[in-house]
Enzyme design. Structure first.
Site, short mmCIF file in Angstrom:
data_model
loop_
_atom_site.label_atom_id
_atom_site.label_comp_id
_atom_site.label_asym_id
_atom_site.label_seq_id
_atom_site.Cartn_x
_atom_site.Cartn_y
_atom_site.Cartn_z
N CYS A 165 19.98 26.90 -8.80
CA CYS A 165 19.18 26.62 -7.61
C CYS A 165 19.40 27.78 -6.64
O CYS A 165 20.55 28.12 -6.32
CB CYS A 165 19.65 25.31 -6.97
SG CYS A 165 18.84 24.92 -5.42
N ASP A 202 20.84 21.62 -10.21
CA ASP A 202 19.81 22.06 -9.28
C ASP A 202 19.54 20.88 -8.35
O ASP A 202 19.94 19.74 -8.62
CB ASP A 202 18.54 22.44 -10.05
CG ASP A 202 17.36 22.76 -9.13
OD1 ASP A 202 17.56 23.52 -8.16
OD2 ASP A 202 16.26 22.24 -9.34
N SER A 203 18.82 21.16 -7.27
CA SER A 203 18.44 20.08 -6.35
C SER A 203 17.50 19.08 -7.03
O SER A 203 17.37 17.95 -6.57
CB SER A 203 17.75 20.68 -5.13
OG SER A 203 16.67 21.49 -5.54
N THR A 259 18.61 27.97 -3.46
CA THR A 259 19.10 27.53 -2.15
C THR A 259 20.61 27.33 -2.21
O THR A 259 21.35 27.82 -1.34
CB THR A 259 18.38 26.24 -1.71
OG1 THR A 259 16.98 26.46 -1.76
CG2 THR A 259 18.78 25.83 -0.31
N TYR A 316 16.43 20.68 -1.13
CA TYR A 316 17.56 21.26 -0.41
C TYR A 316 17.08 22.37 0.54
O TYR A 316 17.77 22.73 1.48
CB TYR A 316 18.55 21.90 -1.39
CG TYR A 316 19.45 20.95 -2.14
CD1 TYR A 316 19.24 19.57 -2.15
CD2 TYR A 316 20.53 21.46 -2.86
CE1 TYR A 316 20.09 18.73 -2.86
CE2 TYR A 316 21.39 20.62 -3.56
CZ TYR A 316 21.17 19.26 -3.57
OH TYR A 316 22.00 18.44 -4.27
N GLY A 317 15.91 22.94 0.23
CA GLY A 317 15.45 24.15 0.92
C GLY A 317 15.23 24.00 2.41
O GLY A 317 15.15 24.99 3.13
N CYS A 325 13.20 31.41 -6.01
CA CYS A 325 13.20 29.94 -6.00
C CYS A 325 12.86 29.48 -7.41
O CYS A 325 12.01 30.10 -8.08
CB CYS A 325 12.16 29.42 -5.01
SG CYS A 325 11.97 27.63 -5.04
N THR A 326 13.52 28.42 -7.82
CA THR A 326 13.37 27.92 -9.20
C THR A 326 11.92 27.66 -9.61
O THR A 326 11.58 27.81 -10.77
CB THR A 326 14.13 26.60 -9.34
OG1 THR A 326 13.77 25.75 -8.23
CG2 THR A 326 15.62 26.81 -9.36
N HIS A 327 11.08 27.25 -8.64
CA HIS A 327 9.72 26.84 -8.99
C HIS A 327 8.74 28.01 -9.13
O HIS A 327 7.67 27.86 -9.70
CB HIS A 327 9.16 25.90 -7.91
CG HIS A 327 9.81 24.56 -7.86
ND1 HIS A 327 11.16 24.40 -7.67
CD2 HIS A 327 9.28 23.32 -7.97
CE1 HIS A 327 11.43 23.10 -7.67
NE2 HIS A 327 10.32 22.43 -7.85
N GLU A 356 5.06 21.12 -7.88
CA GLU A 356 5.41 19.76 -8.31
C GLU A 356 4.17 18.87 -8.43
O GLU A 356 4.18 17.88 -9.15
CB GLU A 356 6.47 19.16 -7.39
CG GLU A 356 7.77 19.92 -7.56
CD GLU A 356 9.00 19.24 -6.97
OE1 GLU A 356 8.86 18.21 -6.30
OE2 GLU A 356 10.10 19.79 -7.17
N1 DGL Z 1 15.64 24.46 -6.30
C1 DGL Z 1 15.29 24.94 -4.99
C2 DGL Z 1 15.52 26.46 -4.94
O1 DGL Z 1 15.54 27.14 -5.94
C3 DGL Z 1 13.88 24.58 -4.61
C4 DGL Z 1 13.66 23.12 -4.31
C5 DGL Z 1 14.43 22.64 -3.10
O2 DGL Z 1 14.08 23.01 -1.95
O3 DGL Z 1 15.38 21.89 -3.28
O4 DGL Z 1 15.65 27.00 -3.87
#
Ligand code: DGL
Length: 264
Positions: A71, A8-9, A73, A40-41, A182-184, A150
């Site tokens: 991830c 993941d990022s 993204t 990464y987004g 999105c993961t979060h 976060e």
């Molecule tokens: N892991 C990214 C996603 O699921 C979120 C965090 C990022 O922007 O890198 O899109």
């Protein structure tokens, strides 16, 4: 006996890793979080593709048998481009969520929320349309959600206000299903549920992704047959202390300390 790779990022992919740990307890799993280059987004497609290839090459050096792209993204921006260039199976998070959403929707109105990169790529929309052309998709980028999570802001007035503001177009479109793309976002599920109402189905792909990984490994006779619990290792490209702290809130427990790797 080879490990499964997950990347993941940053820290968010742990929501997917958690489900892999649960469903595949005997597998050795190597997690890589690109904490030096997160997020990464908001990055360009070219950059996300370059970072993703580097992350995959790092995991291949660890001799992994399958890579789970945890991830959204990367799965939506880079995976369609790069997946046929590797022999190792690459499992992204989009298709399992799309299948579940198309199955769940009754009124054929589906909402998708994610990073700007994910939403601009239109990958979710395209995959949903391929599966059911009648489904109307409303996709919204929610760039403040990742920093909120976060910072540990997952409830309270400010969070509710931000969530309300972003989700307004989904309410107007009267979607009955929302993909948490999105993961979060699973960490904001209670607030999203409060804002959208409990009749709206929230799709979090982690569970389906783990089922998909298990299916592929079992189909290829590649499941780890040993009976003891798998070993979990964590690597990051920067700031292992930050990652270790965040890992605790994402997984609900401490994990073995992450190791910092240079130059993935
Ligand atoms: N892991 C990214 C996603 O699921 C979120 C965090 C990022 O922007 O890198 O899109």
């Amino acid at each position: 006996m080879q490990p499964i790779g997950v990347f993941d990022s940053g820290v968010g992919g742990l929501t997917v890793a958690k489900e892999l740990f649960r469903q595949l307890p005997n597998e050795d799993i190597i997690y890589f979080g690109d904490t030096a280059r997160v997020p990464y987004g908001i990055k360009s497609r070219e950059t996300v593709i370059r970072f993703s290839i580097e992350n995959i090459l790092f995991l291949l050096k660890q001799n992994v048998k399958l890579i789970c792209v945890a991830c959204n993204t990367v799965s939506s921006v880079a995976l369609p481009e790069i997946k046929n260039h590797f022999r190792v199976p690459l499992v992204g998070v989009i298709t399992p969520a799309v299948r579940e959403a198309v199955y769940a929707t009754q009124n054929k109105r589906v909402g998708v929320i994610g990073t700007k990169g994910t939403v601009n790529s239109r990958t979710y929309e395209n995959e949903i349309r391929q599966l059911d052309p009648e489904v109307k998709v409303t996709a919204v980028a929610c760039p403040l959600f990742v920093p909120l999570v976060e910072e540990g802001w997952t409830k309270g007035e400010v969070v509710i206000d931000v969530v309300k503001k972003y989700l307004e177009p989904l309410k107007l479109a009267r979607v009955d299903t929302v993909i948490l793309g999105c993961t979060h976002y699973p960490l904001l599920k209670p607030v999203i549920e409060e804002v959208m109402g409990e009749k709206v189905a929230l799709i979090d792909s982690a569970k389906q992704v783990a089922i998909e990984v298990k299916k592929i490994l079992s189909g290829e006779n590649m499941l780890n047959k040993k009976s003891h619990r798998g070993r979990h290792q964590f690597y990051v490209s920067d700031n292992p202390e930050w990652f270790n702290g965040m890992a605790k809130s994402f997984l609900g427990k401490s994990v073995p300390d992450a190791k910092k790797v240079n130059g993935v």
